[in-house]
Design an enzyme around this catalytic site. Structure first.
Site, PDB file in Angstrom:
ATOM      1  N   HIS A  61      35.897  10.067 -63.777  1.00  0.00           N
ATOM      2  CA  HIS A  61      34.653  10.674 -63.301  1.00  0.00           C
ATOM      3  C   HIS A  61      33.749   9.622 -62.680  1.00  0.00           C
ATOM      4  O   HIS A  61      33.985   8.417 -62.824  1.00  0.00           O
ATOM      5  CB  HIS A  61      33.918  11.394 -64.448  1.00  0.00           C
ATOM      6  CG  HIS A  61      33.365  10.493 -65.511  1.00  0.00           C
ATOM      7  ND1 HIS A  61      34.069  10.134 -66.645  1.00  0.00           N
ATOM      8  CD2 HIS A  61      32.165   9.882 -65.631  1.00  0.00           C
ATOM      9  CE1 HIS A  61      33.320   9.354 -67.403  1.00  0.00           C
ATOM     10  NE2 HIS A  61      32.148   9.174 -66.810  1.00  0.00           N
ATOM     11  N   GLU A  90      29.351  13.243 -63.557  1.00  0.00           N
ATOM     12  CA  GLU A  90      28.397  13.164 -64.665  1.00  0.00           C
ATOM     13  C   GLU A  90      27.016  12.867 -64.081  1.00  0.00           C
ATOM     14  O   GLU A  90      26.876  12.035 -63.182  1.00  0.00           O
ATOM     15  CB  GLU A  90      28.803  12.049 -65.640  1.00  0.00           C
ATOM     16  CG  GLU A  90      27.850  11.879 -66.815  1.00  0.00           C
ATOM     17  CD  GLU A  90      28.271  10.748 -67.756  1.00  0.00           C
ATOM     18  OE1 GLU A  90      29.379  10.184 -67.574  1.00  0.00           O
ATOM     19  OE2 GLU A  90      27.490  10.435 -68.670  1.00  0.00           O
ATOM     20  N   HIS A 110      27.887   4.517 -63.234  1.00  0.00           N
ATOM     21  CA  HIS A 110      29.201   4.014 -63.666  1.00  0.00           C
ATOM     22  C   HIS A 110      30.330   4.893 -63.146  1.00  0.00           C
ATOM     23  O   HIS A 110      30.111   6.015 -62.691  1.00  0.00           O
ATOM     24  CB  HIS A 110      29.274   3.898 -65.198  1.00  0.00           C
ATOM     25  CG  HIS A 110      29.222   5.200 -65.938  1.00  0.00           C
ATOM     26  ND1 HIS A 110      28.067   5.698 -66.488  1.00  0.00           N
ATOM     27  CD2 HIS A 110      30.182   6.109 -66.232  1.00  0.00           C
ATOM     28  CE1 HIS A 110      28.315   6.848 -67.103  1.00  0.00           C
ATOM     29  NE2 HIS A 110      29.604   7.131 -66.955  1.00  0.00           N
TER      30      HIS A 110
END
Lengths: 149, 50
Positions: free
Chosen positions: A87, A136, A8
């Site tokens: 991010h 992440e 994502h």
């Protein structure tokens, strides 16, 4: 380490409700999850699912809104009042091995490994060590679940 | 409009992108330059090209 799937993109927003309207009415999104709170990370979250050629299992847009005054994204929104890309998140098969890999390369990891929005372990790597991108790393869901909510 | 596949994320970088034969902004720039380049022709001496 082998690069995994781009799970994502995190998009910070001052209002998830307004962003949902935008993605639905301007961008034509048809599959958006219900928002939910992640109090331990100080954010409210929902996912915009995007299609692939075989279904709605493409890279997700994670909309993140601050939850509480101590929210981790409060500073980002102070600098970017309209919100924006916050991010990127890549999957890995083994979060312990991935953390050791990044640590072994001297990359600064932000905080402990913890449970993320998909219900799997995650950690963040400092943007200054990642070509300017807050990154992440999440362990691939064992059951292949796309989102836990 | 219906939302389609998320194709890619653009990541800006300070250094020029390496040419990889069809990938990225660098490739587009190089392709334009190649199209604009003059076609090699015979030398004034009559043999060969540039």
């Amino acid at each position: 380490m082998k690069l995994g799937r781009l799970n994502h993109i995190g998009i910070a927003t001052p209002s998830i409700a307004d962003s949902i309207v935008h993605y639905r009415e301007v961008m034509g999104a048809t599959d958006i999850t219900e928002p939910f709170d992640l109090p331990e990370q100080g954010v409210k979250v929902c996912f915009v699912n995007t299609p692939t050629h075989s279904g709605m299992d493409g890279t997700q847009i994670e909309l993140i809104e601050p939850l509480g005054e101590g929210s981790a994204i409060r500073g980002f929104l102070d600098k970017n009042p309209l919100g924006g890309q916050h991010h990127v998140c890549f999957e890995v098969p083994d979060i312990v091995a991935a953390r050791a890999w990044f640590e072994g390369q001297g990359k600064r990891i932000l905080g402990p490994t913890r449970i993320g929005a998909h219900g799997t372990p995650i950690f963040f790597v400092h943007p200054k060590d990642m070509q300017g991108m807050l990154t992440e790393i999440m362990e691939t869901p064992r059951d292949g679940a796309h989102a836990s909510h | 409009m219906k939302l389609g596949r998320l194709n890619h994320i653009g990541v800006a970088t300070r250094k020029p992108l390496p040419f990889r034969g069809g990938v990225g902004v660098g490739a587009i720039y190089r392709a334009q330059r190649l199209r604009l380049a003059p076609t090699p022709g015979p030398s004034p001496e009559g043999e060969g090209g540039l």
